[in-house]
Structures are given as C-alpha cells and as structure tokens.
Design an enzyme around this catalytic site. Structure first.
Site, mmCIF file in Angstrom:
data_model
loop_
_atom_site.group_PDB
_atom_site.id
_atom_site.type_symbol
_atom_site.label_atom_id
_atom_site.label_comp_id
_atom_site.label_asym_id
_atom_site.label_seq_id
_atom_site.Cartn_x
_atom_site.Cartn_y
_atom_site.Cartn_z
ATOM 1 N N GLY A 43 -44.838 -36.698 -8.455
ATOM 2 C CA GLY A 43 -43.486 -36.160 -8.644
ATOM 3 C C GLY A 43 -43.494 -34.643 -8.570
ATOM 4 O O GLY A 43 -42.700 -34.025 -7.844
ATOM 5 N N ALA A 44 -44.412 -34.035 -9.317
ATOM 6 C CA ALA A 44 -44.516 -32.573 -9.315
ATOM 7 C C ALA A 44 -44.859 -32.075 -7.909
ATOM 8 O O ALA A 44 -44.270 -31.101 -7.417
ATOM 9 C CB ALA A 44 -45.587 -32.120 -10.309
ATOM 10 N N GLU A 141 -45.598 -43.695 -9.896
ATOM 11 C CA GLU A 141 -46.450 -43.402 -11.048
ATOM 12 C C GLU A 141 -45.658 -43.451 -12.363
ATOM 13 O O GLU A 141 -46.146 -43.007 -13.383
ATOM 14 C CB GLU A 141 -47.141 -42.037 -10.865
ATOM 15 C CG GLU A 141 -48.156 -42.060 -9.735
ATOM 16 C CD GLU A 141 -48.872 -40.740 -9.501
ATOM 17 O OE1 GLU A 141 -50.041 -40.779 -9.089
ATOM 18 O OE2 GLU A 141 -48.272 -39.669 -9.708
ATOM 19 N N GLY A 226 -50.257 -39.122 13.033
ATOM 20 C CA GLY A 226 -48.825 -38.831 12.945
ATOM 21 C C GLY A 226 -48.063 -39.865 12.168
ATOM 22 O O GLY A 226 -48.448 -40.227 11.061
ATOM 23 N N ASP A 247 -58.530 -30.331 3.989
ATOM 24 C CA ASP A 247 -58.344 -31.120 2.771
ATOM 25 C C ASP A 247 -57.041 -31.911 2.946
ATOM 26 O O ASP A 247 -55.948 -31.333 2.922
ATOM 27 C CB ASP A 247 -58.242 -30.152 1.577
ATOM 28 C CG ASP A 247 -58.058 -30.877 0.246
ATOM 29 O OD1 ASP A 247 -57.815 -32.094 0.252
ATOM 30 O OD2 ASP A 247 -58.136 -30.204 -0.796
ATOM 31 N N ASP A 253 -47.526 -36.211 0.158
ATOM 32 C CA ASP A 253 -46.553 -35.570 -0.740
ATOM 33 C C ASP A 253 -45.839 -34.416 -0.032
ATOM 34 O O ASP A 253 -44.633 -34.214 -0.197
ATOM 35 C CB ASP A 253 -47.247 -35.056 -2.014
ATOM 36 C CG ASP A 253 -47.682 -36.196 -2.932
ATOM 37 O OD1 ASP A 253 -47.146 -37.311 -2.793
ATOM 38 O OD2 ASP A 253 -48.558 -35.972 -3.787
HETATM 39 P P1 ADP Z 1 -51.139 -40.017 2.665
HETATM 40 O O1 ADP Z 1 -51.614 -38.687 2.180
HETATM 41 O O2 ADP Z 1 -49.942 -40.502 1.905
HETATM 42 O O3 ADP Z 1 -52.203 -41.059 2.820
HETATM 43 P P2 ADP Z 1 -51.227 -39.565 5.559
HETATM 44 O O4 ADP Z 1 -52.698 -39.417 5.471
HETATM 45 O O5 ADP Z 1 -50.688 -40.632 6.461
HETATM 46 O O6 ADP Z 1 -50.535 -39.737 4.133
HETATM 47 O O7 ADP Z 1 -50.647 -38.157 6.024
HETATM 48 C C1 ADP Z 1 -49.283 -37.823 5.943
HETATM 49 C C2 ADP Z 1 -48.911 -36.908 7.098
HETATM 50 O O8 ADP Z 1 -49.711 -35.719 7.040
HETATM 51 C C3 ADP Z 1 -49.159 -37.492 8.479
HETATM 52 O O9 ADP Z 1 -48.041 -38.246 8.924
HETATM 53 C C4 ADP Z 1 -49.354 -36.230 9.318
HETATM 54 O O10 ADP Z 1 -48.111 -35.663 9.664
HETATM 55 C C5 ADP Z 1 -50.043 -35.282 8.338
HETATM 56 N N1 ADP Z 1 -51.518 -35.336 8.485
HETATM 57 C C6 ADP Z 1 -52.402 -36.023 7.731
HETATM 58 N N2 ADP Z 1 -53.668 -35.833 8.172
HETATM 59 C C7 ADP Z 1 -53.573 -34.985 9.226
HETATM 60 C C8 ADP Z 1 -54.517 -34.376 10.121
HETATM 61 N N3 ADP Z 1 -55.834 -34.611 10.021
HETATM 62 N N4 ADP Z 1 -54.038 -33.544 11.086
HETATM 63 C C9 ADP Z 1 -52.709 -33.282 11.192
HETATM 64 N N5 ADP Z 1 -51.770 -33.816 10.382
HETATM 65 C C10 ADP Z 1 -52.186 -34.659 9.418
#
Ligand code: ADP
Length: 304
Positions: A43-44, A141, A226, A247, A253
């Site tokens: 949330g934060a 959560e 994506g 990272d 979020d």
């Molecule tokens: P969560 O953190 O909820 O598991 P994701 O890993 O699917 O979500 O990542 C959320 C969004 O962050 C993706 O849709 C994409 O836009 C971006 N993202 C995550 N990892 C990468 C990456 N390695 N390179 C570029 N964009 C990323």
C-alpha cells in the site's frame, strides 16, 4: 491539503534488510555485512509511486505507534501522500518484513508479520471519505473482507476500483465481481485461474478468463517481457522498455502506482500503459524499492 483523486487502501510495513554471505541454515548464526531499514508494504509503495508522479493520492491504512510507527507516517507525509485516513492505534505494532539477502542478491528469505495491517477493521472502511475520488486501489496484504466492503462502497459512490491481487491469497477470486481493473503478474494470474478451475495457459488466455469473472480490464505483467492487456476492445501485448535491471523488487508496485496516476488524469489506455512501463523500467534500473521510484520529470524524459 487538496482532495485526493486516488485512494490506496493497503499495507504499511517496515522492511528490515540484512545482507549476508548466504542464507542461514536452521539454528545457524551468521555474520552479516550490512543492515538497512526502509518503509515498505504494497500500500505504501503504490501510494508513494503515485505521489512521486504528481497524483493527488491518499493512503488508508493502519500503522501502530509502537516501535516508532509515527515516523513511518511522517515519512509518507513527506512524500506528499495524504495520511489523514491512516489509523494510528497507540498499542499496536506496525507491520514488519524481515528480509535476509544472500550473496550477490541471488536469493532471499522473507518473513512478514502483518502487525496493525492485519487488524484494519470494517469500521475504518465504513468511515472512508470517497467523495471526489476517481480510483480506489487495493492489494492483498489487508483482511479481504475490508477490501470487499471498500470496493462495494466505491462502486456505490461511482469510484472505479483497481485490485492488484498480490500477494495471491485463497478466496481473493470472490473480489473479482467488484473490480474494474485487475492487475496481476503471470504467477498470480495462473493461481487465480487454477482456483477457478482452469488449467495452465498463456497470459492472454489467463487474462480473458479473469475478465469474464467481472473486471472490465485485466493487465497481466510479464516482467522484462512487458505486459498483456485485455479489455472490451480486445487483447494486446506491450513490450517492456529495455533497461539493465539492477533490482526488480517492487516493479509491480511502481507499475500500478503509475498506471492509476495516468488513468486518473484521463490519459488514453495506450498512453497510460507506456507511462506505467516507463516508470517501472526506471525503478528496476535502480537499487531499492521506494528509493528507486521515479519522479514525473524522469518518466517524461524517457517518453520523449
Ligand atoms: P511483479 O513485480 O509484480 O512481479 P513484474 O515482474 O511483472 O511484476 O514487473 C512489472 C512491470 O515492471 C513489467 O510489466 C515491466 O513493465 C517492468 N519490468 C519488470 N522487470 C523488468 C525488466 N527487467 N526490464 C524492464 N522492465 C521491467
């Protein structure tokens, strides 16, 4: 303070992070190299992501004042988040996440304790001020019945609802009829569909199955690949921005906070999805969770 357009109903945690040469075995004591503590909780995180991007955002949460909870609320205020709907019980401990990161960030171990997040009562939801809001955003959560009631009230007040069904919890499928926009990653999408009796499938099919349960739009995020978006107009894939990932914790979020910011501004879906992925790409290219979340000008620069 001006009236919020986005209300995030969600958790606030203190993340306690130690870096160690590896994860400890049961009963073992290890010497770690570094310790840090920072504000977290989905949330934060989502409220801060929206505030940094210029949204008028309020957070409804419960942060106990023991263990220096007041400082957590102050930090949110400093980010420009409207904290007036945060209950601050004097005799409760805030949520905490104890995180051990092994060598070279290759692995981690996390234990969370809900603390005051877990006691957010229905009465607090009944008292939420919804007038003037465009979007109500929740993650999972908090007690699910509090989220269900908040969504019911939002719909009665003409406010759109965004559910980020993370972390996945059994029973969360019952929220779907009250959701306008569902945001999940691929694992959460699959877990939901499995609960609903479906089998393994591609993200597009998962999103379509979930959309049939109530939401008018479903976004399945796919990490570096994506996202997939399904609404009444059809199904589309939007590739992620190519960045060197440093990272990826908290990527989802940032995506949610940025997406709802763009939608609350009335941006078209196409633009809102690009805006959200640009914000998430910046966040994954830097270390930390809230520390890594971009400000508006950085996202606009990337979109030029
Ligand atoms: P969560 O953190 O909820 O598991 P994701 O890993 O699917 O979500 O990542 C959320 C969004 O962050 C993706 O849709 C994409 O836009 C971006 N993202 C995550 N990892 C990468 C990456 N390695 N390179 C570029 N964009 C990323």
């Amino acid at each position: 303070m001006s009236v919020a357009e986005i209300l995030v109903l969600g958790s606030v945690n203190r993340d306690l992070i130690v870096h160690a040469p590896r994860l400890p075995l049961p009963g073992e004591t290890l010497r770690g190299q570094r310790f840090g503590s920072c504000l977290g909780g989905k949330g934060a995180n989502q409220a801060v992501a929206s505030a940094r991007l210029g949204a008028k955002v309020a957070l409804a949460a419960r942060v106990g004042l023991l263990e220096n909870g007041a400082a957590m609320v102050e930090q949110l205020k400093g980010e420009g988040v409207d904290t007036r709907a945060i209950a601050q019980p004097a005799d409760e401990v805030p949520g905490v996440a104890l995180i051990v990161v092994g060598a070279e960030d290759a692995e981690n171990q996390i234990v969370t304790v809900a603390g005051s997040n877990g006691t957010l009562p229905l009465a607090q939801v009944e008292a939420l001020e919804l007038a003037g809001l465009r979007w109500l955003v929740a993650q999972q959560e908090l007690p699910l019945e509090s989220i269900a009631r908040a969504f019911e009230r939002a719909h009665a007040a003409g406010v759109k609802t965004l559910l980020n069904a993370a972390p996945y919890r059994p029973g969360c499928e019952s929220l779907l009829p009250r959701v306008d926009l569902l945001v999940v990653n691929a694992l959460e999408a699959q877990a939901l569909v499995t609960t609903l009796g479906g089998g393994a499938a591609e993200p597009e099919a998962l999103a379509q199955t979930l959309r049939a349960k109530g939401p008018s739009a479903v976004l399945v995020s796919l990490g570096a690949e994506g996202l997939c978006w399904v609404d009444a107009q059809g199904t589309r894939r939007v590739p992620a921005r190519r960045v060197k990932a440093v990272d990826t914790v908290g990527a989802g979020d940032t995506l949610v906070g940025a997406l709802v910011t763009a939608l609350a501004e009335g941006q078209a879906i196409e633009n809102a999805l690009s805006f959200a992925q640009a914000a998430a790409a910046i966040a994954v290219s830097r270390a930390g969770v809230q520390d890594a979340m971009p400000h508006r000008d950085e996202v606009e620069q990337l979109l030029k």
